[in-house]
Design an enzyme around this catalytic site. Structure first.
Site, mmCIF file in Angstrom:
data_model
loop_
_atom_site.group_PDB
_atom_site.id
_atom_site.type_symbol
_atom_site.label_atom_id
_atom_site.label_comp_id
_atom_site.label_asym_id
_atom_site.label_seq_id
_atom_site.Cartn_x
_atom_site.Cartn_y
_atom_site.Cartn_z
ATOM 1 C CE LYS A 1 49.405 22.931 9.654
ATOM 2 N NZ LYS A 1 48.889 24.093 10.316
ATOM 3 C CE1 TYR B 1 67.217 48.198 -6.021
ATOM 4 C CE2 TYR B 1 67.020 45.952 -5.167
ATOM 5 C CZ TYR B 1 66.932 46.857 -6.218
ATOM 6 O OH TYR B 1 66.563 46.422 -7.463
HETATM 7 C C1 PLP Z 1 45.466 21.147 14.383
HETATM 8 C C2 PLP Z 1 46.932 21.020 14.214
HETATM 9 N N1 PLP Z 1 47.557 19.938 14.676
HETATM 10 C C3 PLP Z 1 48.900 19.774 14.553
HETATM 11 C C4 PLP Z 1 49.681 20.733 13.936
HETATM 12 C C5 PLP Z 1 51.174 20.544 13.839
HETATM 13 O O1 PLP Z 1 51.828 21.488 14.624
HETATM 14 P P1 PLP Z 1 53.422 21.553 14.745
HETATM 15 O O2 PLP Z 1 53.927 21.886 13.384
HETATM 16 O O3 PLP Z 1 53.666 22.654 15.708
HETATM 17 O O4 PLP Z 1 53.877 20.214 15.199
HETATM 18 C C6 PLP Z 1 49.065 21.881 13.449
HETATM 19 C C7 PLP Z 1 49.877 22.939 12.822
HETATM 20 O O5 PLP Z 1 49.652 24.092 12.924
HETATM 21 C C8 PLP Z 1 47.657 22.037 13.584
HETATM 22 O O6 PLP Z 1 47.029 23.112 13.130
#
Ligand code: PLP
Length: 358
Positions: A35, A255
């Site tokens: 994601k 700045y």
């Molecule tokens: C439902 C879920 N599973 C897995 C993950 C992966 O987490 P991480 O990046 O801490 O491994 C996330 C990330 O926020 C998540 O929301």
């Protein structure tokens, strides 16, 4: 190379990190979490490099569509599920698997009349109190969904940890206990662990693990390096010196004049600012690596530039490269200087930064 600032993505490191996760969570299947544009690394780049993953996890519908458009054929799990009928239709078209965490999603699924079947992951709220059904609601949810999901193996159950990065926290134990109590009677496939869960809570590995951060070679634990977990950094963020000049002792730079030269100094100006994702909260004294040595940031981060004290590095000149984070300067360390986590720095890389793939 035409752009001054670039994020280089080491796909061999990505694959090595997946192999490391598979070794730690032996025999479990892996949802590689890509994601937020693959945590800033480029979701398509990451998914192509990690074609050995069992599935990919994204937060939103459009992130999944981007992967399908790029030819990614593996299962894709929408970690927030869908919100509307139109989204459900699109999810069916693209063969997405869905997290179900909300009564409104049950209603959408029950009203679904399309020919496609969905693989569904029921999310239990075992203590995070963000998304998911409470344990006492689950029996009814499983019953309702059990009638919709064919074959039954396409119905899975998951939860998410609130404090897995704190190895001594009792919260994760409590979450695991609540989860186990609900799933024991159902024989469904399970998924509990993000990166911190994978490395910190082996008893909770379940059938599927869901690594994000660790795939990118970043430690989920404060004070424990990625190297100590067998992980290799994937992104190198590097930029270019666009000017050097001298400042006399007592003169100020940038700045607000927040840095005053304590001695006659030489300053290099780097093409990197908050419009690239270098947080303005990064304070003076934070390191960059230039010609293999650390040099401190001086003054405030501005939109397009930062200033570095290179008084002790006479070979720095216009065109010299500087590492903002990467193999010689862990992103976790830079994040700590900025008072944040590596997640935010990686996801915050902007469009202006050129992506290169190794
Ligand atoms: C439902 C879920 N599973 C897995 C993950 C992966 O987490 P991480 O990046 O801490 O491994 C996330 C990330 O926020 C998540 O929301």
């Amino acid at each position: 190379m035409t752009r001054l600032i670039r994020a280089t993505i080491d796909t061999a490191a990505l694959r090595a990190n997946l192999a490391r996760i598979r070794a730690v969570a032996a025999g479990r299947r892996v949802v590689a979490v890509v994601k937020a544009n693959g945590y800033g690394h480029g979701a398509v780049t990451v998914a192509r490099a990690l074609d050995a993953a069992d599935a990919f996890g994204v937060a939103r519908l459009e992130e999944g569509i981007e992967l399908r458009a790029a030819g990614v054929a593996r299962p894709i799990l929408l970690l927030e599920g869908v919100v509307t009928r139109e989204q459900l239709q699109a999810a069916a078209y693209h063969r997405f698997e869905l997290v179900v965490h909300e009564p409104s999603q049950l209603a959408l699924l029950e009203a679904w009349r399309g020919p496609q079947q969905f693989a569904l992951w029921v999310k239990l709220d075992t203590g995070m109190h963000r998304l998911g059904f409470r344990p006492e609601e689950c029996q009814a949810v499983f019953t309702r969904l059990g009638e919709l999901v064919v074959p039954a193996s396409q119905l899975r159950v998951m939860t998410h940890f609130a404090c897995a990065d704190e190895r001594a926290s009792p919260v994760t134990h409590e979450q695991i206990t609540r989860f186990d109590a609900v799933v024991a009677a159902h024989g469904l496939e399970t998924s509990l662990c993000n990166s911190a869960g994978i490395f910190g809570w082996p008893a909770a590995h379940g059938n599927w693990v869901r690594p994000g951060l660790s795939l990118y070679g970043v430690s989920p634990f404060a004070g424990e390096s990625a190297a100590s977990l067998g992980l290799a950094p994937v992104m190198t963020l590097a930029t270019t010196v666009i000017a050097t000049h001298r400042v006399a002792r007592g003169e100020c730079v940038g700045y607000g004049h927040v840095w005053r030269a304590p001695r006659d100094s030489r300053v290099a100006i780097l093409a990197a600012g908050y419009a690239d994702g270098v947080l303005r909260s990064l304070p003076g004294g934070s390191p960059v690596v230039i010609l293999g040595r650390r040099a401190p940031l001086v003054g405030r981060v501005s939109m397009d530039m930062i200033a570095i004290d290179v008084t002790d590095l006479p070979d720095v000149e216009v065109g010299t490269s500087a590492e903002l984070w990467g193999p010689t300067l862990p992103v976790e360390e830079v994040a700590a200087h900025a008072g944040t986590l590596a997640y935010e720095l990686l996801c915050g890389i902007t469009q202006r930064v050129e992506r290169q793939t190794l």
